[in-house]
Design a protein around this motif. Structure first.
Motif, short mmCIF file in Angstrom:
data_model
loop_
_atom_site.label_atom_id
_atom_site.label_comp_id
_atom_site.label_asym_id
_atom_site.label_seq_id
_atom_site.Cartn_x
_atom_site.Cartn_y
_atom_site.Cartn_z
N LEU A 35 0.83 -1.21 0.00
CA LEU A 35 0.00 0.00 0.00
C LEU A 35 0.86 1.26 0.00
N PRO A 36 0.32 2.36 -0.54
CA PRO A 36 1.04 3.63 -0.50
C PRO A 36 1.13 4.17 0.93
N ALA A 37 1.87 5.25 1.12
CA ALA A 37 2.13 5.81 2.45
C ALA A 37 0.85 6.23 3.18
N VAL A 38 -0.14 6.71 2.44
CA VAL A 38 -1.41 7.15 3.02
C VAL A 38 -2.53 6.50 2.23
N ILE A 39 -3.53 5.96 2.93
CA ILE A 39 -4.63 5.27 2.28
C ILE A 39 -5.97 5.86 2.73
N ASP A 40 -7.02 5.55 1.97
CA ASP A 40 -8.34 6.02 2.36
C ASP A 40 -8.90 5.15 3.49
N LEU A 41 -9.91 5.65 4.13
CA LEU A 41 -10.49 4.97 5.28
C LEU A 41 -11.11 3.62 4.90
N ASP A 42 -11.68 3.53 3.71
CA ASP A 42 -12.30 2.27 3.28
C ASP A 42 -11.26 1.15 3.19
N THR A 43 -10.07 1.47 2.68
CA THR A 43 -9.00 0.47 2.59
C THR A 43 -8.54 0.05 3.98
N SER A 44 -8.41 1.01 4.88
CA SER A 44 -8.03 0.71 6.26
C SER A 44 -9.10 -0.15 6.93
N SER A 53 -19.59 1.60 7.80
CA SER A 53 -20.30 2.47 8.74
C SER A 53 -19.60 2.52 10.10
N THR A 54 -19.15 1.37 10.57
CA THR A 54 -18.44 1.32 11.85
C THR A 54 -17.15 2.12 11.77
N GLY A 55 -16.38 1.93 10.70
CA GLY A 55 -15.12 2.65 10.53
C GLY A 55 -15.31 4.15 10.49
N TYR A 56 -16.26 4.61 9.71
CA TYR A 56 -16.51 6.05 9.63
C TYR A 56 -17.04 6.59 10.95
N GLY A 57 -17.86 5.81 11.64
CA GLY A 57 -18.35 6.23 12.95
C GLY A 57 -17.22 6.38 13.96
N LEU A 58 -16.30 5.42 13.98
CA LEU A 58 -15.15 5.50 14.88
C LEU A 58 -14.26 6.70 14.55
N ALA A 59 -14.05 6.94 13.25
CA ALA A 59 -13.23 8.07 12.83
C ALA A 59 -13.89 9.40 13.23
N LYS A 60 -15.18 9.49 13.04
CA LYS A 60 -15.91 10.72 13.39
C LYS A 60 -15.84 10.99 14.90
N GLN A 61 -15.89 9.92 15.71
CA GLN A 61 -15.83 10.06 17.17
C GLN A 61 -14.40 10.25 17.68
N GLY A 62 -13.41 10.06 16.80
CA GLY A 62 -12.01 10.21 17.19
C GLY A 62 -11.46 9.00 17.92
N VAL A 63 -12.07 7.82 17.75
CA VAL A 63 -11.62 6.62 18.44
C VAL A 63 -11.22 5.49 17.48
N TYR A 64 -10.88 5.83 16.24
CA TYR A 64 -10.43 4.83 15.28
C TYR A 64 -9.13 4.21 15.81
N PRO A 65 -8.87 2.92 15.56
CA PRO A 65 -7.70 2.25 16.16
C PRO A 65 -6.34 2.85 15.79
N ARG A 70 -7.93 14.11 8.74
CA ARG A 70 -9.11 14.66 8.08
C ARG A 70 -8.63 15.70 7.08
N LEU A 71 -8.82 15.44 5.80
CA LEU A 71 -8.40 16.34 4.74
C LEU A 71 -9.63 16.78 3.96
N GLY A 72 -10.16 17.94 4.33
CA GLY A 72 -11.40 18.40 3.73
C GLY A 72 -12.52 17.47 4.15
N ASN A 73 -13.19 16.87 3.18
CA ASN A 73 -14.27 15.92 3.47
C ASN A 73 -13.79 14.48 3.53
N ALA A 74 -12.49 14.26 3.33
CA ALA A 74 -11.97 12.89 3.25
C ALA A 74 -11.18 12.51 4.50
N TYR A 75 -11.28 11.24 4.85
CA TYR A 75 -10.47 10.67 5.92
C TYR A 75 -9.32 9.89 5.29
#
Length: 109
Positions: A35-44, A53-65, A70-75
């Motif tokens: 994988l490249p140095a930075v990946i999108d949240l779906d790949t992670s 949904s779980t991944g985006y929810g965790l990211a939004k709450q700031g508790v992703y593993p 956060r770059l604009g609208n993208a994680y």
């Protein structure tokens, strides 16, 4: 239902969704290490085998593993952080190993 593909043209990596629910949905260690140095949240999410949904929810709450950027609208996720969590690492090559065509990655015990 058609399988989807995501390509990183510079790396030649193609990740394809499993054709059936019986196939593993995560990524292999070789796939993760490519994988490249930075990946999108779906790949992670796929690497961690958690739902979108779980991944985006965790990211939004700031508790992703792992750390999420956060770059604009993208994680985005730093791949090195993800690999460390999963117990994988990219081995740094010495100058003589590069010339000899040394292995680019290894698994941690």
């Amino acid at each position: 239902m058609a399988a989807w593909k995501h390509q990183w043209s510079t790396l030649g990596v193609v990740v394809t969704a499993p054709a059936s629910s019986r196939e593993p949905r995560g990524l292999t260690s070789d796939g993760l290490l490519a994988l490249p140095a930075v990946i999108d949240l779906d790949t992670s999410n796929r690497a961690l085998m958690i739902g979108r949904s779980t991944g985006y929810g965790l990211a939004k709450q700031g508790v992703y593993p792992v750390r999420v950027l956060r770059l604009g609208n993208a994680y985005r996720v730093v791949t090195a952080d993800l690999l460390k969590l999963l117990g994988l690492e990219r081995r740094q090559l010495e100058g003589d190993q590069i010339e000899a065509g040394g292995d680019l990655h290894s698994l941690c015990a």
